[in-house]
Design a protein around this motif. Structure first.
Motif, PDB file in Angstrom:
ATOM      1  N   GLY A 233       0.822  -1.214   0.000  1.00  0.00           N
ATOM      2  CA  GLY A 233       0.000   0.000   0.000  1.00  0.00           C
ATOM      3  C   GLY A 233       0.854   1.262   0.000  1.00  0.00           C
ATOM      4  N   LEU A 234       1.952   1.235   0.741  1.00  0.00           N
ATOM      5  CA  LEU A 234       2.849   2.392   0.772  1.00  0.00           C
ATOM      6  C   LEU A 234       3.549   2.591  -0.571  1.00  0.00           C
ATOM      7  N   ILE A 235       3.919   1.504  -1.236  1.00  0.00           N
ATOM      8  CA  ILE A 235       4.535   1.613  -2.565  1.00  0.00           C
ATOM      9  C   ILE A 235       3.550   2.235  -3.542  1.00  0.00           C
ATOM     10  N   LYS A 236       2.296   1.818  -3.464  1.00  0.00           N
ATOM     11  CA  LYS A 236       1.267   2.378  -4.342  1.00  0.00           C
ATOM     12  C   LYS A 236       1.101   3.871  -4.074  1.00  0.00           C
ATOM     13  N   ALA A 237       1.083   4.246  -2.805  1.00  0.00           N
ATOM     14  CA  ALA A 237       0.959   5.663  -2.451  1.00  0.00           C
ATOM     15  C   ALA A 237       2.179   6.458  -2.904  1.00  0.00           C
TER      16      ALA A 237
ATOM     17  N   GLU B  29       6.132  11.128   0.292  1.00  0.00           N
ATOM     18  CA  GLU B  29       7.361  11.711  -0.245  1.00  0.00           C
ATOM     19  C   GLU B  29       8.525  10.732  -0.337  1.00  0.00           C
ATOM     20  N   HIS B  30       8.739   9.945   0.703  1.00  0.00           N
ATOM     21  CA  HIS B  30       9.902   9.055   0.755  1.00  0.00           C
ATOM     22  C   HIS B  30       9.522   7.634   0.358  1.00  0.00           C
TER      23      HIS B  30
END
Length: 134
Positions: free
Chosen positions: A87-91, A98-99
């Motif tokens: 989910g963080l990679i998609k975001a 940002e990071h």
């Protein structure tokens, strides 16, 4: 509602040895789940499902030593951390964060990890808690 209760083990060396063994097996099972999920991601760019790790490691010795529901919870926690990473990679790709996130890493060798038991697995007898091993 979820609750957690911390119980001090006392100075019984046999009990401490058993609990230490269970936590070490949990640690090893966690690292095995992380290894499988990382390899699956790196080699085929596929994500791990909630029950995939249980199917893979059901016959493994580290899985068998633990109470089945405790072992399942350990592997589901690993799967949950990878779902969070996806989910963080998609975001990140959408520009929402940002990071760039890092894939979950292995735990340090020789450590111990938490073992979670459901309430139905624990028995109270003579003011003592019976912790199942299998």
């Amino acid at each position: 509602m979820y609750s957690c209760q911390q119980v001090l083990a006392g100075k019984n060396p046999e009990l401490i040895a058993i609990l230490k063994f269970l936590c070490e097996q949990s640690h090893k099972l966690t690292n095995m789940g992380i290894y499988y999920a990382r390899q699956l991601y790196f080699k085929s760019q596929k994500g791990i499902g909630k029950y995939d790790l249980e199917k893979v490691y059901k016959k493994n010795n580290h899985y068998k030593v633990l109470h089945s529901q405790a072992a399942q919870q350990i592997l589901r926690t690993v799967a949950e951390s990878f779902r969070s990473y996806y989910g963080l990679i998609k975001a990140y790709n959408e520009g929402t964060i940002e990071h760039r996130p890092r894939i979950p890493n292995y735990r340090k060798k020789g450590g111990m990890a938490t073992v979670s038991y459901p309430k139905q697995a624990l028995k109270l007898k003579d003011n003592q808690i019976r912790v199942p091993r299998l």
